[in-house]
Design a protein around this motif. Structure first.
Motif, PDB file in Angstrom:
ATOM      1  N   ALA A 105       0.830  -1.194   0.000  1.00 38.02           N
ATOM      2  CA  ALA A 105       0.000   0.000   0.000  1.00 38.02           C
ATOM      3  C   ALA A 105       0.871   1.253   0.000  1.00 38.02           C
ATOM      4  N   ASN A 106       0.256   2.402   0.007  1.00 34.87           N
ATOM      5  CA  ASN A 106       1.004   3.657   0.008  1.00 34.87           C
ATOM      6  C   ASN A 106       1.905   3.797   1.226  1.00 34.87           C
ATOM      7  N   ASP A 107       1.535   3.140   2.319  1.00 28.61           N
ATOM      8  CA  ASP A 107       2.370   3.214   3.518  1.00 28.61           C
ATOM      9  C   ASP A 107       3.486   2.174   3.496  1.00 28.61           C
ATOM     10  N   LYS A 108       3.638   1.489   2.367  1.00 26.78           N
ATOM     11  CA  LYS A 108       4.686   0.500   2.109  1.00 26.78           C
ATOM     12  C   LYS A 108       4.472  -0.831   2.829  1.00 26.78           C
TER      13      LYS A 108
ATOM     14  N   PRO B 241      11.945   0.426  -5.656  1.00 25.53           N
ATOM     15  CA  PRO B 241      11.111   1.303  -4.826  1.00 25.53           C
ATOM     16  C   PRO B 241      11.339   1.150  -3.330  1.00 25.53           C
ATOM     17  N   VAL B 242      12.123   0.158  -2.933  1.00 27.25           N
ATOM     18  CA  VAL B 242      12.431  -0.031  -1.517  1.00 27.25           C
ATOM     19  C   VAL B 242      13.583   0.875  -1.090  1.00 27.25           C
TER      20      VAL B 242
ATOM     21  N   SER C 127      10.710   5.123   4.551  1.00 26.67           N
ATOM     22  CA  SER C 127       9.297   4.755   4.610  1.00 26.67           C
ATOM     23  C   SER C 127       9.117   3.246   4.724  1.00 26.67           C
ATOM     24  N   PHE C 128      10.093   2.473   4.233  1.00 27.32           N
ATOM     25  CA  PHE C 128      10.035   1.022   4.362  1.00 27.32           C
ATOM     26  C   PHE C 128      10.588   0.539   5.706  1.00 27.32           C
TER      27      PHE C 128
END
Length: 426
Positions: free
Chosen positions: A197-200, A314-315, A371-372
């Motif tokens: 999700a957007n929150d990773k 993206p991580v 964020s991850f």
């Protein structure tokens, strides 16, 4: 694989059988009409196309009030009934019995068929499915990936291969991804069947909604007719699980270092390009401040696009931001230290190895890595850069060079005498 459909007889059975959470399933005519009448599914809804397609194909129809209720949760009995009616899903070779004691009468046949098709493994439960409970995403991943193993045995191998992989979801890095669901989540992400999700977060405990089911029906059909080897992301996850690195997939030109380029003090018979041979082993260090192990090594090209882009991009890497120099790739290494001295600082950690690619001096500092929840050495450092714990585990940030003026062999030797050494041979 043919388009997965449910028959009109099945649709009628569902409609009269009480699958209220799905609003029933109507005829294709009703479905086509319903696509233009959902008051709560505007064209801008993230799943509008999938919902319309699922309705047109007869999987769903809307409610009497003109809504679809895309955010309503789906129960396990409802989802099992839908999966059981995927006509192109073959039956599993080994058949298990439906021994659940909590299945409502209208769902018993559907659940039995879902079991026969390999989606649900009763041995993973204790006699009760919690059939009326909302289906959570972690369990959904398990059901769908188990179904894939029936379609192609290579998916079963993939589920095994990812046991020790790095999962590109926040729960993995924060230690909140249960081992019982890790493999299914990894394969679901590696095939694109499901996403974070957007929150990773993958959201293993989040309920599955009607909108998500509409999307997953289409995705499952697409994944099921695709060979596992055709998914680069899954290939990376399998490689990391088996060897500790995705180097051979992202930077295949890095090969075993020729003997003439290896330190003459190293016995060449001990040299390997198999990273698994040194993974999780104590390495020989240049200084004696700490013992050091490497759990995983992730390589990411900042230049790759589309299907060639690493699943780990993206991580670790901010979208569109290239910070590497002269064509270099990003090199991220998960280190484990066992600090020997009474105090050791960040610079001394950097002195343990002499490699720009495998470097414990700095950690990732991108917005996306934060964020991850990527563990960094900063978390373990106090004023003046001294470590506050004796056994930190964190990710380092380095560079894998392709510029001929900067390329040198990456050589790591275990205290047992095994040497991993690779170099770009282009």
């Amino acid at each position: 694989m043919k388009k997965m459909m449910i028959s009109g007889v099945t649709a009628l059975a569902l409609l009269t059988g009480g699958i209220a959470g799905f609003g029933g399933v109507g005829s294709s005519v009703e479905a086509a009409q319903a696509t233009t009448k959902f008051k709560d599914v505007p064209a801008t809804h993230w799943a509008s196309a999938a919902i319309n397609s699922a309705v047109e194909q007869g999987y769903f129809k809307g409610y009497a009030d003109g809504t679809f209720k895309p955010s309503s949760p789906v129960t396990k009995a409802e989802m099992a009934s839908i999966l059981g009616r995927l006509s192109d899903q073959p039956n599993a070779t080994t058949q298990e019995q439906n021994n659940f004691t909590d299945i409502p009468e209208w769902a018993k046949s559907g659940v039995s068929t879902a079991i026969a098709k390999g989606f649900i493994n009763p041995s993973n439960y204790k006699g009760k499915l919690d059939a009326q409970g909302a289906l959570q995403r972690g369990e959904m991943a398990t059901w769908l990936t188990q179904g894939l193993t029936v379609v192609d045995p290579e998916y079963k191998q993939a589920l095994s291969d990812v046991t020790n992989t790095v999962v590109p979801a926040k729960e993995y890095f924060t230690g909140k991804l249960a081992s019982a669901q890790k493999n299914a989540v990894a394969v679901a992400l590696g095939t694109g069947l499901m996403s974070v999700a957007n929150d990773k977060t993958f959201g293993v405990d989040r309920t599955t909604t009607r909108a998500e089911v509409a999307v997953l029906i289409a995705r499952y059909a697409a994944v099921a007719k695709t060979k596992p080897a055709d998914f680069q992301g899954l290939n990376e996850l399998r490689a990391v699980g088996l060897t500790g690195t995705n180097l051979n997939i992202i930077a295949p030109s890095y090969k075993k270092t020729p003997e003439k380029k290896v330190n003459p003090n190293i016995e060449y018979d001990s040299v390997t390009e198999d990273f698994s041979k040194i993974r999780n082993k104590n390495l020989v260090t240049l200084t004696n401040y700490s013992d050091l192990k490497i759990h995983n090594w992730i390589v990411v090209s900042p230049y790759a696009v589309g299907a060639k882009r690493s699943i780990y991009y993206p991580v670790f890497v901010d979208e569109g931001v290239i910070t590497t120099l002269r064509g270099a790739y990003h090199s991220f290494v998960e280190f484990e230290l066992n600090i020997k001295s009474s105090s050791m600082n960040q610079l001394q950690a950097g002195s343990l190895l002499n490699s720009s690619a495998v470097d414990p001096l700095l950690s990732p500092k991108t917005k996306t890595s934060a964020s991850f929840g990527i563990p960094t050495n900063i978390e373990y450092l106090r004023n003046k850069g001294f470590f506050t714990v004796k056994d930190p585990v964190f990710w380092g940030d380095g560079l894998l060079h392709f510029d001929k003026a900067l390329i040198s062999a990456i050589t790591l030797t275990t205290k047992e005498g095994v040497t991993f050494s690779v170099i770009d041979d282009k």
